[in-house]
Motif scaffolding. Sequence first.
Motif, short mmCIF file in Angstrom:
data_model
loop_
_atom_site.label_atom_id
_atom_site.label_comp_id
_atom_site.label_asym_id
_atom_site.label_seq_id
_atom_site.Cartn_x
_atom_site.Cartn_y
_atom_site.Cartn_z
N ILE A 194 0.76 -1.18 -0.09
CA ILE A 194 -0.13 0.03 -0.09
C ILE A 194 0.91 1.20 -0.01
O ILE A 194 1.58 1.46 0.87
N ARG A 195 0.60 1.94 -0.95
CA ARG A 195 1.56 3.27 -1.38
C ARG A 195 1.01 4.35 -0.79
O ARG A 195 -0.34 4.69 -0.85
N GLY A 196 1.89 5.41 -0.56
CA GLY A 196 1.37 6.58 -0.08
C GLY A 196 2.33 7.67 -0.18
O GLY A 196 3.70 7.40 0.01
N LEU A 201 5.32 6.43 1.73
CA LEU A 201 5.50 5.02 2.44
C LEU A 201 5.00 4.08 1.88
O LEU A 201 4.35 4.13 0.77
N MET A 202 5.60 2.73 2.10
CA MET A 202 5.24 1.58 1.30
C MET A 202 4.61 0.88 2.58
O MET A 202 6.03 0.25 3.31
N LEU A 203 3.57 0.47 2.78
CA LEU A 203 3.21 -0.49 3.74
C LEU A 203 3.06 -2.06 3.13
O LEU A 203 2.42 -2.13 2.08
N ASP A 226 -8.47 -3.08 -5.26
CA ASP A 226 -9.38 -2.69 -4.33
C ASP A 226 -8.53 -1.78 -3.02
O ASP A 226 -9.16 -1.28 -2.27
N ILE A 227 -7.18 -1.98 -3.27
CA ILE A 227 -6.40 -1.14 -2.32
C ILE A 227 -6.34 0.17 -2.74
O ILE A 227 -6.21 0.68 -3.94
N HIS A 228 -6.42 1.09 -1.61
CA HIS A 228 -6.49 2.57 -1.84
C HIS A 228 -5.22 3.23 -1.42
O HIS A 228 -4.60 3.31 -0.32
N HIS A 229 -4.39 3.47 -2.42
CA HIS A 229 -3.25 4.30 -2.37
C HIS A 229 -3.39 5.71 -1.94
O HIS A 229 -4.56 6.28 -2.66
N VAL A 230 -2.51 6.41 -1.23
CA VAL A 230 -2.87 7.71 -0.77
C VAL A 230 -1.79 8.70 -1.21
O VAL A 230 -0.77 8.64 -0.87
N TYR A 231 -2.38 9.72 -1.88
CA TYR A 231 -1.25 10.84 -2.32
C TYR A 231 -1.94 12.20 -1.62
O TYR A 231 -3.02 12.69 -2.01
#
Length: 125
Positions: free
Chosen positions: A5-7, A90-92, A102-107
Amino acid sequence: MIRGIRGATTVTTDKEELILSATESLLQQLIKENDVKPEAVISLFISVTHDLTSTFPAKAIRRFDGWKYVPVMCMQEIPVEGGLPLCIRLMLHVNTSTEQKDIHHVYQKEAVRLRPDLVSENTIK
């Protein structure tokens, strides 16, 4: 299954309180949008651009309940010419049954330029 999961977010200047606040805000949104539980997190990689040196963003992660034992690593982003400055990424790595789509990456903030195709309506600007 393990999913990434990226952000990413930015700060306006290299100040410890700004870096910690931005990192905290980004992780809060990643947790909320993906229903992340700390016990499901395998690890968290944090990278910062070369212009951020006043603190380790990982300090912000330790403020979260239950995240004491999550392995966290900070590193420097590759300094590519023309890259986005003052940026925290961030990389979880999470155990989840959620499908990749369906993963929500956040920027957040200026980092929305990195992946405009993944920016959600909940983006903090």
